[in-house]
Design an enzyme around this catalytic site. Structure first.
Site, PDB file in Angstrom:
ATOM      1  N   GLU A  44     -23.337  44.730  39.744  1.00  0.00           N
ATOM      2  CA  GLU A  44     -24.689  44.210  39.959  1.00  0.00           C
ATOM      3  C   GLU A  44     -25.129  43.441  38.712  1.00  0.00           C
ATOM      4  OE1 GLU A  44     -29.116  46.147  40.617  1.00  0.00           O
ATOM      5  OE2 GLU A  44     -27.390  47.174  41.507  1.00  0.00           O
ATOM      6  N   ARG A 100     -19.377  24.323  55.592  1.00  0.00           N
ATOM      7  CA  ARG A 100     -18.441  24.113  56.685  1.00  0.00           C
ATOM      8  C   ARG A 100     -18.792  24.970  57.901  1.00  0.00           C
ATOM      9  NH1 ARG A 100     -13.025  24.386  53.015  1.00  0.00           N
ATOM     10  NH2 ARG A 100     -14.429  25.630  51.733  1.00  0.00           N
ATOM     11  N   GLN A 101     -19.700  25.927  57.709  1.00  0.00           N
ATOM     12  CA  GLN A 101     -20.186  26.743  58.820  1.00  0.00           C
ATOM     13  C   GLN A 101     -21.545  26.190  59.268  1.00  0.00           C
ATOM     14  OE1 GLN A 101     -19.799  31.079  58.061  1.00  0.00           O
ATOM     15  NE2 GLN A 101     -18.776  30.506  56.156  1.00  0.00           N
ATOM     16  N   LYS A 197      -5.696  14.573  62.825  1.00  0.00           N
ATOM     17  CA  LYS A 197      -4.945  15.804  62.587  1.00  0.00           C
ATOM     18  C   LYS A 197      -5.326  16.866  63.606  1.00  0.00           C
ATOM     19  CE  LYS A 197      -8.253  17.928  59.395  1.00  0.00           C
ATOM     20  NZ  LYS A 197      -8.525  18.393  58.039  1.00  0.00           N
ATOM     21  N   ARG A 199      -5.098  21.270  63.837  1.00  0.00           N
ATOM     22  CA  ARG A 199      -4.882  22.450  63.000  1.00  0.00           C
ATOM     23  C   ARG A 199      -4.335  23.625  63.818  1.00  0.00           C
ATOM     24  NH1 ARG A 199      -7.048  22.467  57.876  1.00  0.00           N
ATOM     25  NH2 ARG A 199      -8.696  20.975  57.388  1.00  0.00           N
ATOM     26  N   GLY A 230      -4.217  20.757  51.329  1.00  0.00           N
ATOM     27  CA  GLY A 230      -3.181  20.585  52.342  1.00  0.00           C
ATOM     28  C   GLY A 230      -3.351  19.303  53.140  1.00  0.00           C
TER      29      GLY A 230
END
Length: 316
Positions: A44, A100-101, A197, A199, A230
């Site tokens: 903490e 990305r969410q 692409k 995935r 990648g």
């Protein structure tokens, strides 16, 4: 750049973004605010300001990179500033993690970017300054003003000085970055190609194809984030296999999870450009870093002086 009266505002930094905050303050001509993060044995931690911020406009610099300690530290900084009677609290988040969410792309998943926006709002921010969000619509997750800066403000000058427009082709490593790549190509007056692409799973590319012609061209791949590298290294190798003369790449945010550095070193890339929105974990002879400190400093100055920041955008 016109200086700002340092009596009216203060800039503080979380632990992960202190190097960038120091550059921002040097550009502004003001000292970095004094703040301490105290760590406890169980993991903490707490934050406290070592100077009075009552009635001041406070700018808190912190990229919310993994792990979750960075966002928690920022939330504590916001809460402490609010309880210390700061006038306005602006979160300066060069890299907005969890972006990305940004939607429900399958059943029973969270929308992490909206959750982070709600947490920042509940903690008490009155404004957000960020750069190159992974998805533009994240601005709408906030109920406070959002100043969304673009890495193009930094990259374009470097590109025009370094590359020949006669042989340059802009490329995107995935279809999702088409709008960004098209903006660069249109601004520079050069052609664009796209990599399509598919995935197998997150961070693992199954197949990639080029849409367009790169024969004899100097290809510049454009992205916002490089995580495991990648996708971008696979795209670079594919460009060279399809006749490209050379392949470079640029991305705003160097997340660079393992084995990103090894992949960049082993790839066809001759240069990889990043900003310092996130401090580099490791260096590489192929990586070149451009600072965003002056850009954020100018945005802060204009916010303090109630001036428009629209002229800071090279591309919109």
């Amino acid at each position: 750049m016109t200086t700002t009266n340092c009596d009216n505002f203060a800039v503080f930094a979380g632990e992960s973004s202190r190097p960038l905050a120091e550059k921002i303050c040097a550009s502004l001509g003001c000292p970095l605010g004094r703040m301490t993060t105290e760590h406890f044995a169980d993991g903490e931690f707490s934050v406290f300001y070592e100077e009075s911020i009552r009635g001041k406009d406070i700018f808190l610099v912190q990229s919310t990179i993994p792990n979750a300690d960075n966002i928690m530290e920022l939330l504590l900084m916001i809460d402490a500033a609010k309880r210390a009677s700061a006038h306005y609290i602006t979160a300066v988040i060069p890299y907005f993690g969890w972006a990305r969410q940004d939607r429900k792309d399958k059943p029973r998943v969270s929308i992490g970017a909206k959750l982070i926006a709600d947490m920042l709002g509940s903690a008490g921010i009155t404004r957000l300054i960020t750069m190159d969000l992974h998805a533009d619509q994240i601005q709408g997750f906030f109920n406070v003003p959002v100043d969304h800066l673009y890495g193009s403000s930094i990259f374009l000058d470097y590109i025009e000085k370094t590359y020949s427009m006669d042989t340059l082709t802009i490329a995107t490593p995935d279809v999702g970055g088409t709008k960004r790549a098209n903006s660069y190509a249109k601004h520079l007056g050069v052609p664009m190609v796209i990599c399509h692409k598919s995935r197998i799973r997150a961070n693992e590319v199954a197949e990639m194809r080029i849409i367009g012609d790169v024969e004899g061209r100097d290809v510049l791949l454009v992205d916002d984030i490089v995580d495991t590298a990648g996708t971008i290294t696979k795209a670079a190798n594919l460009m060279l296999e399809n006749g490209a003369k050379s392949v470079c790449a640029m991305a705003t945010h160097p997340v660079l999870s393992n084995p990103a550095i090894e992949r960049i070193e082993a790839s066809a890339l001759t240069e990889m450009l990043f900003t310092d929105s996130i401090p580099l974990k490791r260096t590489s002879s192929k990586i070149h870093v451009l600072s965003v400190a002056d850009l954020f400093a100018e945005a802060i100055r204009r916010v303090c002086n109630h001036e428009s920041i629209s002229t800071l955008y090279s591309m919109q």
